[in-house]
Design an enzyme around this catalytic site. Structure first.
Site, PDB file in Angstrom:
ATOM      1  N   HIS A 131     -15.272 -18.700  20.684  1.00 42.84           N
ATOM      2  CA  HIS A 131     -14.272 -16.845  19.469  1.00 42.84           C
ATOM      3  C   HIS A 131     -13.409 -16.294  20.327  1.00 42.84           C
ATOM      4  CE1 HIS A 131     -14.711 -12.845  17.323  1.00 42.84           C
ATOM      5  NE2 HIS A 131     -13.230 -13.879  16.857  1.00 42.84           N
ATOM      6  N   SER A 190     -14.352 -16.886  13.925  1.00 46.62           N
ATOM      7  CA  SER A 190     -14.866 -15.530  13.207  1.00 46.62           C
ATOM      8  C   SER A 190     -16.061 -15.086  13.294  1.00 46.62           C
ATOM      9  CB  SER A 190     -13.556 -15.088  12.749  1.00 46.62           C
ATOM     10  OG  SER A 190     -12.264 -14.228  13.004  1.00 46.62           O
ATOM     11  N   GLU A 214     -16.306 -15.210  22.872  1.00 48.89           N
ATOM     12  CA  GLU A 214     -18.427 -14.489  22.655  1.00 48.89           C
ATOM     13  C   GLU A 214     -18.021 -16.639  21.734  1.00 48.89           C
ATOM     14  OE1 GLU A 214     -18.270 -12.971  18.219  1.00 48.89           O
ATOM     15  OE2 GLU A 214     -19.874 -12.263  18.798  1.00 48.89           O
ATOM     16  N   ASN A 271     -17.764  -9.437  14.825  1.00 47.88           N
ATOM     17  CA  ASN A 271     -17.752  -8.906  13.391  1.00 47.88           C
ATOM     18  C   ASN A 271     -18.640  -8.347  12.530  1.00 47.88           C
ATOM     19  OD1 ASN A 271     -14.843  -8.946  13.672  1.00 47.88           O
ATOM     20  ND2 ASN A 271     -15.046 -11.274  14.208  1.00 47.88           N
TER      21      ASN A 271
HETATM   22  N1  CAA Z   1       0.532 -10.948  23.576  1.00 47.49           N
HETATM   23  C1  CAA Z   1       0.288 -11.078  24.627  1.00 47.49           C
HETATM   24  N2  CAA Z   1      -0.189  -9.923  25.754  1.00 47.49           N
HETATM   25  C2  CAA Z   1       0.332  -9.002  24.241  1.00 47.49           C
HETATM   26  C3  CAA Z   1       0.526  -8.574  23.451  1.00 47.49           C
HETATM   27  C4  CAA Z   1       0.183  -9.403  23.132  1.00 47.49           C
HETATM   28  N3  CAA Z   1      -0.265  -9.663  21.312  1.00 47.49           N
HETATM   29  N4  CAA Z   1       0.483  -6.992  22.564  1.00 47.49           N
HETATM   30  C5  CAA Z   1      -0.003  -6.870  24.151  1.00 47.49           C
HETATM   31  N5  CAA Z   1       0.523  -7.454  24.845  1.00 47.49           N
HETATM   32  C6  CAA Z   1       0.306  -7.009  27.318  1.00 47.49           C
HETATM   33  C7  CAA Z   1       1.394  -6.849  27.186  1.00 47.49           C
HETATM   34  O1  CAA Z   1       2.344  -7.292  27.461  1.00 47.49           O
HETATM   35  C8  CAA Z   1       1.264  -5.973  28.162  1.00 47.49           C
HETATM   36  O2  CAA Z   1       1.121  -6.336  29.504  1.00 47.49           O
HETATM   37  P1  CAA Z   1       1.185  -5.633  30.962  1.00 47.49           P
HETATM   38  O3  CAA Z   1      -0.118  -5.087  31.423  1.00 47.49           O
HETATM   39  O4  CAA Z   1       0.590  -7.273  31.660  1.00 47.49           O
HETATM   40  O5  CAA Z   1       2.549  -5.430  30.733  1.00 47.49           O
HETATM   41  C9  CAA Z   1      -0.272  -5.195  27.828  1.00 47.49           C
HETATM   42  O6  CAA Z   1      -0.896  -6.540  26.793  1.00 47.49           O
HETATM   43  C10 CAA Z   1      -0.643  -4.411  27.526  1.00 47.49           C
HETATM   44  O7  CAA Z   1       0.466  -4.060  26.291  1.00 47.49           O
HETATM   45  P2  CAA Z   1       1.728  -2.479  25.483  1.00 47.49           P
HETATM   46  O8  CAA Z   1       1.343  -1.620  27.078  1.00 47.49           O
HETATM   47  O9  CAA Z   1       2.782  -3.215  25.328  1.00 47.49           O
HETATM   48  O10 CAA Z   1       0.316  -2.336  24.418  1.00 47.49           O
HETATM   49  P3  CAA Z   1      -1.027  -1.837  24.460  1.00 47.49           P
HETATM   50  O11 CAA Z   1      -1.350  -0.515  25.643  1.00 47.49           O
HETATM   51  O12 CAA Z   1      -1.065  -1.110  23.644  1.00 47.49           O
HETATM   52  O13 CAA Z   1      -1.919  -2.567  24.265  1.00 47.49           O
HETATM   53  C11 CAA Z   1      -3.074  -4.147  23.224  1.00 47.49           C
HETATM   54  C12 CAA Z   1      -1.807  -3.072  23.445  1.00 47.49           C
HETATM   55  C13 CAA Z   1      -3.607  -4.791  24.270  1.00 47.49           C
HETATM   56  C14 CAA Z   1      -3.025  -5.141  21.799  1.00 47.49           C
HETATM   57  C15 CAA Z   1      -4.586  -2.318  22.491  1.00 47.49           C
HETATM   58  O14 CAA Z   1      -3.575  -1.985  21.548  1.00 47.49           O
HETATM   59  C16 CAA Z   1      -5.576  -3.181  22.253  1.00 47.49           C
HETATM   60  O15 CAA Z   1      -6.423  -3.717  23.532  1.00 47.49           O
HETATM   61  N6  CAA Z   1      -5.646  -2.909  20.411  1.00 47.49           N
HETATM   62  C17 CAA Z   1      -6.938  -3.371  20.050  1.00 47.49           C
HETATM   63  C18 CAA Z   1      -6.726  -4.520  20.239  1.00 47.49           C
HETATM   64  C19 CAA Z   1      -8.442  -5.197  19.951  1.00 47.49           C
HETATM   65  O16 CAA Z   1      -9.250  -4.510  19.765  1.00 47.49           O
HETATM   66  N7  CAA Z   1      -8.368  -6.864  19.995  1.00 47.49           N
HETATM   67  C20 CAA Z   1      -9.657  -7.567  19.095  1.00 47.49           C
HETATM   68  C21 CAA Z   1      -9.698  -7.545  18.018  1.00 47.49           C
HETATM   69  S1  CAA Z   1     -10.806  -7.808  16.985  1.00 47.49           S
HETATM   70  C22 CAA Z   1     -10.778 -10.058  17.385  1.00 47.49           C
HETATM   71  O17 CAA Z   1      -9.877  -9.963  17.971  1.00 47.49           O
HETATM   72  C23 CAA Z   1     -11.678 -11.007  16.284  1.00 47.49           C
HETATM   73  C24 CAA Z   1     -11.509 -10.803  15.200  1.00 47.49           C
HETATM   74  O18 CAA Z   1     -12.356 -12.073  15.007  1.00 47.49           O
HETATM   75  C25 CAA Z   1     -10.825 -10.081  14.565  1.00 47.49           C
HETATM   76  P1  NAD Z   2      -2.897 -17.193  10.799  1.00 46.53           P
HETATM   77  O1  NAD Z   2      -2.807 -16.940  10.269  1.00 46.53           O
HETATM   78  O2  NAD Z   2      -1.655 -16.688  12.509  1.00 46.53           O
HETATM   79  O3  NAD Z   2      -3.048 -18.955  11.582  1.00 46.53           O
HETATM   80  C1  NAD Z   2      -3.192 -19.924  11.456  1.00 46.53           C
HETATM   81  C2  NAD Z   2      -2.428 -21.160  10.950  1.00 46.53           C
HETATM   82  O4  NAD Z   2      -3.908 -21.992  10.915  1.00 46.53           O
HETATM   83  C3  NAD Z   2      -1.260 -21.115  10.642  1.00 46.53           C
HETATM   84  O5  NAD Z   2       0.078 -21.902  11.526  1.00 46.53           O
HETATM   85  C4  NAD Z   2      -1.862 -22.691   9.630  1.00 46.53           C
HETATM   86  O6  NAD Z   2      -0.198 -23.519   9.622  1.00 46.53           O
HETATM   87  C5  NAD Z   2      -2.782 -23.180  10.059  1.00 46.53           C
HETATM   88  N1  NAD Z   2      -4.011 -24.167   9.903  1.00 46.53           N
HETATM   89  C6  NAD Z   2      -4.172 -24.111   7.960  1.00 46.53           C
HETATM   90  N2  NAD Z   2      -4.184 -25.120   7.824  1.00 46.53           N
HETATM   91  C7  NAD Z   2      -4.271 -25.863   8.756  1.00 46.53           C
HETATM   92  C8  NAD Z   2      -5.278 -27.157   9.028  1.00 46.53           C
HETATM   93  N3  NAD Z   2      -5.323 -27.904   8.100  1.00 46.53           N
HETATM   94  N4  NAD Z   2      -4.450 -27.511  10.428  1.00 46.53           N
HETATM   95  C9  NAD Z   2      -3.679 -27.367  10.701  1.00 46.53           C
HETATM   96  N5  NAD Z   2      -3.597 -26.056  11.014  1.00 46.53           N
HETATM   97  C10 NAD Z   2      -3.869 -25.016  10.168  1.00 46.53           C
HETATM   98  O7  NAD Z   2      -4.439 -17.247  11.708  1.00 46.53           O
HETATM   99  P2  NAD Z   2      -5.304 -16.383  12.931  1.00 46.53           P
HETATM  100  O8  NAD Z   2      -5.465 -15.076  13.256  1.00 46.53           O
HETATM  101  O9  NAD Z   2      -4.478 -17.357  14.279  1.00 46.53           O
HETATM  102  O10 NAD Z   2      -6.859 -17.494  13.169  1.00 46.53           O
HETATM  103  C11 NAD Z   2      -6.701 -18.572  13.258  1.00 46.53           C
HETATM  104  C12 NAD Z   2      -8.320 -18.663  13.157  1.00 46.53           C
HETATM  105  O11 NAD Z   2      -8.826 -17.284  14.518  1.00 46.53           O
HETATM  106  C13 NAD Z   2      -9.788 -17.685  12.503  1.00 46.53           C
HETATM  107  O12 NAD Z   2     -10.542 -18.699  11.543  1.00 46.53           O
HETATM  108  C14 NAD Z   2      -9.731 -16.474  12.529  1.00 46.53           C
HETATM  109  O13 NAD Z   2     -10.670 -16.146  11.817  1.00 46.53           O
HETATM  110  C15 NAD Z   2     -10.017 -16.826  13.690  1.00 46.53           C
HETATM  111  N6  NAD Z   2      -9.731 -15.037  14.631  1.00 46.53           N
HETATM  112  C16 NAD Z   2      -8.195 -14.633  14.302  1.00 46.53           C
HETATM  113  C17 NAD Z   2      -8.573 -13.506  15.233  1.00 46.53           C
HETATM  114  C18 NAD Z   2      -7.048 -12.340  14.890  1.00 46.53           C
HETATM  115  O14 NAD Z   2      -7.776 -11.613  15.527  1.00 46.53           O
HETATM  116  N7  NAD Z   2      -6.585 -12.624  13.964  1.00 46.53           N
HETATM  117  C19 NAD Z   2      -9.644 -13.329  16.269  1.00 46.53           C
HETATM  118  C20 NAD Z   2     -10.224 -13.621  16.583  1.00 46.53           C
HETATM  119  C21 NAD Z   2     -10.194 -15.153  15.436  1.00 46.53           C
END
Ligand code: CAA
Ligand code: NAD
Length: 283
Positions: free
Chosen positions: A140, A119, A152, A190
């Site tokens: 990503h 991330s 990304e 991020n």
């Molecule tokens: N896995 C798979 N599919 C999922 C799911 C999950 N965890 N959650 C929801 N879905 C699917 C549902 O099955 C549904 O599919 P269909 O349209 O085919 O029926 C669709 O998504 C919509 O789901 P819901 O109607 O149940 O729920 P919603 O409309 O509230 O949407 C959501 C759920 C898509 C998660 C929405 O709340 C959302 O977009 N949230 C924000 C997500 C976001 O910002 N993601 C980025 C996070 S940051 C990141 O990823 C980067 C990082 O490095 C941290």
């Molecule tokens: P998570 O905690 O759900 O899963 C991480 C997994 O990695 C666990 O099952 C753990 O057992 C496994 N693991 C740890 N050390 C390991 C090793 N040495 N070998 C093999 N497996 C190992 O975390 P996550 O949310 O799936 O995030 C995983 C990666 O994806 C991170 O780098 C995170 O930053 C990135 N990411 C996360 C998100 C998010 O929304 N959570 C979105 C984009 C990218």
């Protein structure tokens, strides 16, 4: 090298989502984690997801079975030798990722692409522990992977044009949209998203509003699908903290200082949805 088989490392929420979309796009997929239990839990979450699609009439039972049959389990990194692309999605920790990449560099066949779903961590630094930095790239995905369209793509200093083009092509085959960014802490997604989440946590910490009010304001006021605290729980508070630390260390600017409340929750083991407790409670 034609890509037919992909290893996904880490069977957490991201790894399972990535494995699912790869298998749905027709690739053979090996999903790897440290223990058999973790891999099995990951595969059963993929099956549950696919079952939901079957019950909605979006997938047939036969298609579901075909997709599941493309996925195999592994707890041995040596299985990477059969794969042309590795997508690492283990925990967001540089030392863990470096150790995995060091091993992959030894174990994989020449020409294998080593992608990371990090991330925020620098691709160039991760690539430096391998003997093939030209084959290392950031790929990503966003959470939840089956739903979110963006990937990304981040090139390290040494990433080759061929590696970039191959990853761009696969991203398109997965039905996603590739967007290229340069290798800086937090990339674009991020660098912008996580300070907003951190600020929401500061607002809660300072007692400006309740968690519900903060989330409601951002949902209704800004049309965000989830409020920032719900989103933090959804991402994982450990991952949020790691990302803020990477931004803070990488830029050295106090504006990226992780909120002490975020750190406290992580230290308590309240990691959000995945542990059943974060800012909110989950069943
Ligand atoms: N896995 C798979 N599919 C999922 C799911 C999950 N965890 N959650 C929801 N879905 C699917 C549902 O099955 C549904 O599919 P269909 O349209 O085919 O029926 C669709 O998504 C919509 O789901 P819901 O109607 O149940 O729920 P919603 O409309 O509230 O949407 C959501 C759920 C898509 C998660 C929405 O709340 C959302 O977009 N949230 C924000 C997500 C976001 O910002 N993601 C980025 C996070 S940051 C990141 O990823 C980067 C990082 O490095 C941290
Ligand atoms: P998570 O905690 O759900 O899963 C991480 C997994 O990695 C666990 O099952 C753990 O057992 C496994 N693991 C740890 N050390 C390991 C090793 N040495 N070998 C093999 N497996 C190992 O975390 P996550 O949310 O799936 O995030 C995983 C990666 O994806 C991170 O780098 C995170 O930053 C990135 N990411 C996360 C998100 C998010 O929304 N959570 C979105 C984009 C990218």
């Amino acid at each position: 090298m034609a890509i037919e088989k992909i290893m996904v490392i880490g069977a957490g929420q991201m790894g399972t989502g990535i494995a699912q979309v790869c298998a749905q796009a027709g690739y053979l997929c090996v999903i790897h984690d440290i223990t058999v239990e973790q891999v099995e839990r990951g595969i059963s979450s993929i099956e549950k997801n696919l079952l939901r699609q079957v019950s909605k009439g979006k997938l047939s039972e036969q298609e579901k079975a075909t997709i599941v049959n493309r996925i195999s389990a592994s707890t041995n990194l040596e299985d990477s030798v059969e794969c042309q692309l590795i997508i690492e999605a283990a925990v967001e920790n540089m030392e863990v990722k470096k150790s995995i990449f060091r091993q992959l560099s030894e174990l994989t066949k020449e020409g294998t692409i080593l992608a990371t779903n990090t991330s925020s961590l620098p691709i160039t630094e991760l690539a430096s522990v391998t003997s093939c930095p030209e084959k290392v790239i950031g790929m990503h995905f966003m959470n939840p992977v089956p739903v979110m369209r963006l990937v990304e793509i981040i090139r390290g200093l040494a990433t080759s044009v061929e590696t970039y083009e191959a990853i761009k092509e696969i991203t398109l085959k997965l039905g996603k949209v590739p967007v290229e960014v340069n290798d800086f802490p937090g990339f674009i997604s991020n660098r912008i998203l996580m300070p907003m989440i951190n600020e929401a946590i500061f607002a809660l910490y300072e007692g400006v509003a309740t968690k519900e009010a903060i989330d409601e304001i951002m949902k209704l006021g800004m049309n965000h699908p989830m409020g920032p605290l719900t989103l933090a729980d959804f991402i994982g508070l450990d991952t949020c903290l790691y990302i803020m630390e990477t931004l803070h260390d990488g830029f050295g600017d106090d504006k990226y200082r992780p909120c002490p409340l975020l750190r406290k929750y992580v230290n308590a083991g309240w990691l959000g949805k995945k542990t059943g407790k974060g800012f909110y409670l989950y069943e």
